[in-house]
Design a protein around this motif. Structure first.
Motif, PDB file in Angstrom:
ATOM      1  N   UNK A   1       0.814  -1.216   0.000  1.00  0.00           N
ATOM      2  CA  UNK A   1       0.000   0.000   0.000  1.00  0.00           C
ATOM      3  C   UNK A   1       0.846   1.264   0.000  1.00  0.00           C
ATOM      4  N   UNK A   2       1.917   1.247   0.782  1.00  0.00           N
ATOM      5  CA  UNK A   2       2.819   2.402   0.820  1.00  0.00           C
ATOM      6  C   UNK A   2       3.466   2.620  -0.542  1.00  0.00           C
ATOM      7  N   UNK A   3       3.879   1.535  -1.194  1.00  0.00           N
ATOM      8  CA  UNK A   3       4.466   1.665  -2.532  1.00  0.00           C
ATOM      9  C   UNK A   3       3.445   2.206  -3.533  1.00  0.00           C
ATOM     10  N   UNK A   4       2.216   1.747  -3.434  1.00  0.00           N
ATOM     11  CA  UNK A   4       1.162   2.229  -4.332  1.00  0.00           C
ATOM     12  C   UNK A   4       0.886   3.716  -4.084  1.00  0.00           C
ATOM     13  N   UNK A   5       0.864   4.123  -2.834  1.00  0.00           N
ATOM     14  CA  UNK A   5       0.656   5.531  -2.495  1.00  0.00           C
ATOM     15  C   UNK A   5       1.799   6.383  -3.047  1.00  0.00           C
ATOM     16  N   UNK A   6       3.023   5.922  -2.844  1.00  0.00           N
ATOM     17  CA  UNK A   6       4.173   6.683  -3.341  1.00  0.00           C
ATOM     18  C   UNK A   6       4.181   6.763  -4.869  1.00  0.00           C
ATOM     19  N   UNK A   7       3.777   5.685  -5.540  1.00  0.00           N
ATOM     20  CA  UNK A   7       3.725   5.754  -7.001  1.00  0.00           C
ATOM     21  C   UNK A   7       2.635   6.723  -7.449  1.00  0.00           C
ATOM     22  N   UNK A   8       1.520   6.758  -6.747  1.00  0.00           N
ATOM     23  CA  UNK A   8       0.455   7.717  -7.080  1.00  0.00           C
ATOM     24  C   UNK A   8       0.894   9.155  -6.851  1.00  0.00           C
ATOM     25  N   UNK A   9       1.612   9.401  -5.755  1.00  0.00           N
ATOM     26  CA  UNK A   9       2.131  10.743  -5.493  1.00  0.00           C
ATOM     27  C   UNK A   9       3.164  11.109  -6.564  1.00  0.00           C
ATOM     28  N   UNK A  10       3.997  10.139  -6.934  1.00  0.00           N
ATOM     29  CA  UNK A  10       4.984  10.388  -7.993  1.00  0.00           C
ATOM     30  C   UNK A  10       4.311  10.738  -9.309  1.00  0.00           C
ATOM     31  N   UNK A  11       3.263  10.002  -9.654  1.00  0.00           N
ATOM     32  CA  UNK A  11       2.532  10.284 -10.886  1.00  0.00           C
ATOM     33  C   UNK A  11       1.899  11.678 -10.835  1.00  0.00           C
ATOM     34  N   UNK A  12       1.313  12.005  -9.700  1.00  0.00           N
ATOM     35  CA  UNK A  12       0.710  13.327  -9.539  1.00  0.00           C
ATOM     36  C   UNK A  12       1.737  14.445  -9.641  1.00  0.00           C
ATOM     37  N   UNK A  13       2.907  14.210  -9.092  1.00  0.00           N
ATOM     38  CA  UNK A  13       3.966  15.216  -9.166  1.00  0.00           C
ATOM     39  C   UNK A  13       4.471  15.363 -10.595  1.00  0.00           C
ATOM     40  N   UNK A  14       4.577  14.250 -11.319  1.00  0.00           N
ATOM     41  CA  UNK A  14       4.977  14.326 -12.723  1.00  0.00           C
ATOM     42  C   UNK A  14       3.952  15.138 -13.514  1.00  0.00           C
ATOM     43  N   UNK A  15       2.677  14.877 -13.286  1.00  0.00           N
ATOM     44  CA  UNK A  15       1.619  15.640 -13.962  1.00  0.00           C
ATOM     45  C   UNK A  15       1.737  17.118 -13.607  1.00  0.00           C
TER      46      UNK A  15
END
Length: 173
Positions: free
Chosen positions: A65-79
């Motif tokens: 779950x933590x990895x999924x959250x971090x990947x989502x935050x990373x994607x949002x930051x890239x956007x």
């Protein structure tokens, strides 16, 4: 971060003694903590309210779950780094997030999707977390079975966080 850039306060942050890495961590930490608390609340509701049996390892599911959250935050930051305004970032996220959720296999089985679309789900971090959550919680599977999903989620997280960090630094220079 987009609103900081629009308001012109990002320059003030850059003038501080904090490095860009520290600025990024300071920006994502509150969101990360909030999302982890939401994940823990969701797990508690699943167990206590709905009586869903938890067969596997809680730490294993939490790390996924933590990895999924971090990947989502990373994607949002890239956007955010590609967007010129907050509205543009929100609109872009609107066209990215629903397909990610729909094509994750969490809401409907991947096998029920058209055959040409099924291979695309492998490129979705949410798909890998859904497999970890389902296998880890309901089936009691561990790393020995779910390592491909765990590895894919780790790679997505590292790539997205590194890309967002790189884009943010490039944007500031």
């Amino acid at each position: 971060m987009v609103k900081e850039r629009e308001a012109g306060t990002i320059e003030q942050l850059l003038m501080s003694p904090a490095s860009t890495g520290e600025i990024i961590v300071a920006k994502i930490t509150p969101l990360f903590v909030l999302l982890v608390m939401m994940m823990l609340l969701a797990l508690a509701v699943l167990k206590l309210v709905f009586g869903v049996p938890f067969q596997g390892s809680l730490p294993f599911v939490l790390v996924g779950g933590v990895l999924c959250i971090l990947s989502g935050i990373g994607l949002g930051t890239v956007i955010a780094t590609f967007s010129r305004s907050a509205q543009q970032a929100q609109l872009t996220a609107f066209f990215v997030n629903p397909p990610l959720a729909s094509l994750s296999g969490a809401l409907n089985p991947v096998e029920a999707m058209p055959s040409w679309l099924q291979p695309v789900t492998v490129l979705n971090p949410i798909h890998h977390f859904a497999a970890i959550a389902r296998g880890g919680m309901l089936k009691g599977s561990g790393l020995d079975t779910l390592w491909p999903n765990f590895l894919a989620l780790l790679v997505f997280t590292l790539v997205l966080v590194a890309l967002s960090n790189w884009r943010f630094r490039k944007q500031l220079s």
